[in-house]
Design an enzyme around this catalytic site. Structure first.
Site, mmCIF file in Angstrom:
data_model
loop_
_atom_site.group_PDB
_atom_site.id
_atom_site.type_symbol
_atom_site.label_atom_id
_atom_site.label_comp_id
_atom_site.label_asym_id
_atom_site.label_seq_id
_atom_site.Cartn_x
_atom_site.Cartn_y
_atom_site.Cartn_z
ATOM 1 N N GLY A 156 0.978 5.021 -0.786
ATOM 2 C CA GLY A 156 1.748 5.187 0.446
ATOM 3 C C GLY A 156 3.215 5.382 0.100
ATOM 4 O O GLY A 156 3.555 5.826 -0.997
ATOM 5 N N ARG A 157 4.069 5.017 1.051
ATOM 6 C CA ARG A 157 5.514 5.248 0.858
ATOM 7 C C ARG A 157 6.039 4.540 -0.382
ATOM 8 O O ARG A 157 6.800 5.118 -1.168
ATOM 9 C CB ARG A 157 6.277 4.758 2.095
ATOM 10 N N ILE A 158 5.646 3.267 -0.564
ATOM 11 C CA ILE A 158 6.191 2.500 -1.699
ATOM 12 C C ILE A 158 5.607 3.021 -3.014
ATOM 13 O O ILE A 158 6.325 3.187 -4.002
ATOM 14 C CB ILE A 158 5.922 0.991 -1.512
ATOM 15 N N ARG A 179 -7.029 6.122 -0.980
ATOM 16 C CA ARG A 179 -8.185 6.513 -0.161
ATOM 17 C C ARG A 179 -8.341 8.028 -0.151
ATOM 18 O O ARG A 179 -9.401 8.570 -0.257
ATOM 19 C CB ARG A 179 -7.996 6.017 1.271
ATOM 20 N N ILE A 238 2.579 -6.098 -6.245
ATOM 21 C CA ILE A 238 3.612 -6.342 -5.226
ATOM 22 C C ILE A 238 3.028 -6.095 -3.833
ATOM 23 O O ILE A 238 3.775 -5.972 -2.866
ATOM 24 C CB ILE A 238 4.873 -5.463 -5.431
ATOM 25 N N ALA A 239 1.689 -6.027 -3.760
ATOM 26 C CA ALA A 239 1.055 -5.680 -2.466
ATOM 27 C C ALA A 239 0.795 -6.933 -1.651
ATOM 28 O O ALA A 239 1.614 -7.317 -0.788
ATOM 29 C CB ALA A 239 -0.222 -4.901 -2.731
ATOM 30 N N ARG A 240 -0.311 -7.571 -1.881
ATOM 31 C CA ARG A 240 -0.683 -8.805 -1.192
ATOM 32 C C ARG A 240 -1.556 -9.625 -2.119
ATOM 33 O O ARG A 240 -2.344 -9.050 -2.894
ATOM 34 C CB ARG A 240 -1.499 -8.508 0.074
ATOM 35 N N GLU A 269 -0.780 -17.927 -1.209
ATOM 36 C CA GLU A 269 0.627 -18.286 -1.379
ATOM 37 C C GLU A 269 1.137 -19.062 -0.147
ATOM 38 O O GLU A 269 0.621 -18.847 0.967
ATOM 39 C CB GLU A 269 1.478 -17.030 -1.611
ATOM 40 N N HIS A 287 7.324 -13.775 -3.794
ATOM 41 C CA HIS A 287 7.244 -12.783 -2.705
ATOM 42 C C HIS A 287 8.651 -12.334 -2.239
ATOM 43 O O HIS A 287 9.020 -12.549 -1.084
ATOM 44 C CB HIS A 287 6.430 -13.352 -1.529
ATOM 45 N N ILE A 288 9.367 -11.722 -3.181
ATOM 46 C CA ILE A 288 10.758 -11.330 -2.883
ATOM 47 C C ILE A 288 11.000 -9.832 -3.079
ATOM 48 O O ILE A 288 12.149 -9.402 -3.165
ATOM 49 C CB ILE A 288 11.778 -12.132 -3.739
HETATM 50 C C1 8YV Z 1 8.120 -9.605 3.612
HETATM 51 C C2 8YV Z 1 6.295 -7.964 2.846
HETATM 52 O O1 8YV Z 1 9.159 -10.217 2.968
HETATM 53 O O2 8YV Z 1 7.023 -6.284 4.316
HETATM 54 C C3 8YV Z 1 6.074 -6.849 3.788
HETATM 55 O O3 8YV Z 1 4.900 -6.512 4.025
HETATM 56 O O4 8YV Z 1 5.416 -8.401 2.201
HETATM 57 C C4 8YV Z 1 7.663 -8.527 2.652
HETATM 58 O O5 8YV Z 1 8.605 -7.510 2.701
HETATM 59 C C5 8YV Z 1 7.139 -10.656 4.028
HETATM 60 O O6 8YV Z 1 5.926 -10.162 4.488
HETATM 61 C C6 8YV Z 1 7.766 -11.518 5.114
HETATM 62 O O7 8YV Z 1 7.555 -11.040 6.398
#
Ligand code: 8YV
Length: 331
Positions: A156-158, A179, A238-240, A269, A287-288
């Protein structure tokens, strides 16, 4: 006319609270308490809107207890904390904050990948422990970024912003799995080639995971996928949390079946799998990835813009900039 009432479920920039208060009756949570589900349901009583972050879960039970709720505005691009179909079924608009965090998050993903590949935190801990008493030829040797193969899962964008950094800034060969394949034009801009997931796993020197979390992407990288990767490779998430099987990853890192990892997100988390805390070859951050001052401000402002507009107020009344389920607006 009475102003609609809104809950700001987590602390946010005071200027954003003030701006919202010009349009709506605000209940803020500037002490930043993490509400239990029961308390969140209670606090939403009588509220038409909610300003949320990624840790605030909006599900059918909460919606049924608060049928007056009209909009939930997430200060995040990811929205796996929302049950979007439950919201849509009840006419509740969901919004998120895409675009404003793309470049900042891509910067961070790249930094985490580089830190893992070049063993930066491992080396820093060694130095801080006072163990550095001489130089030696293979001290903290890692792997190169430039000229290596960058693999991106989720384009995607990122993912695209990371591909541009790798291809244009570091001369990397970029492969991706998604996908669906991107248009030829975007592929050319990113200098990225679509491959199967198996090829991605087998050929990446540095794999970055940027795919949104869903039932389908749960443990998309688990023991079987890790076993396909090169032992010299790195993995960055850096996703989830939950897209990677953290227990399987900790095992692979401990056994050196994978050289290193960079993790900004974790299953469950803010808890972190205990074995990840003991293996040296992983860089861990809380998560920063989107946490630059400018970007966090932009995210908060965009979430507020969405909330105000969705409640039919302000200059964009009725036209929230980034709806997730715009069909609710048309209904
Ligand atoms: C947020 C993120 O800091 O945008 C997202 O999906 O994971 C992070 O940028 C986090 O979700 C807090 O809302």
């Amino acid at each position: 006319m009475n102003k609609p009432a809104v809950l700001i479920a987590r602390a946010v920039f005071p200027e954003v609270v003030e701006r919202l208060a010009r349009y709506v009756e605000v209940e803020a949570n500037q002490e930043d308490r993490v509400f239990s589900k029961a308390e969140l349901i209670e606090r939403l009583r009588g509220k038409t809107g909610a300003f949320t972050t990624g840790s605030v879960v909006i599900d059918a039970e909460l919606l049924d207890a608060n049928p007056q709720l009209k909009v939930v505005a997430n200060m995040a691009v990811g929205y796996n904390n929302f049950d979007v179909s439950a919201c849509t079924a009840r006419g509740v608009l969901c919004t998120n904050t895409p675009d404003v965090l793309t470049e900042t998050t891509a910067d961070f993903g790249f930094a985490l990948m580089m830190a893992a590949a070049r063993r930066m935190t491992e080396a820093e801990h060694y130095l801080r422990r006072g163990e550095w008493n001489r130089w030696f030829y293979d001290m903290f040797v890692g792997s190169d970024i430039h000229g290596a193969t960058l693999g991106i899962l989720g384009m995607g964008r990122i993912g695209q912003a990371i591909a541009r950094r790798g291809a244009h800034g570091f001369g990397m060969r970029v492969i991706y799995h998604n996908r669906s394949a991107l248009s030829a034009q975007v592929e050319a801009e990113c200098k990225a080639t679509y491959v199967s997931k198996e090829t991605l796993l087998r050929e990446s020197d540095h794999l970055i995971i940027v795919v949104p979390y869903s039932k389908e992407s749960h443990h998309a990288v688990g023991a079987a996928e890790l076993a396909m990767m090169k032992p010299s490779a790195t993995l960055t998430n850096i996703a989830r949390g939950g897209v990677v099987d953290d227990a399987a990853l900790a095992d692979a890192l401990a056994d050196r079946r994978l050289a290193a990892a960079g993790l900004d997100v974790f299953e469950g988390e803010p808890q972190v799998h205990p074995r990840l805390l003991t293996v040296p070859n992983v860089v861990l951050t809380p998560h920063i990835a989107s946490a630059s001052v400018a970007t966090r401000r932009a995210m908060a402002e965009l979430a507020a813009d969405n909330l105000i507009a969705a409640l039919g107020l302000g200059p964009n009344a009725g036209k929230p900039p980034t709806p997730i389920n715009p069909e609710v607006l048309r209904a």
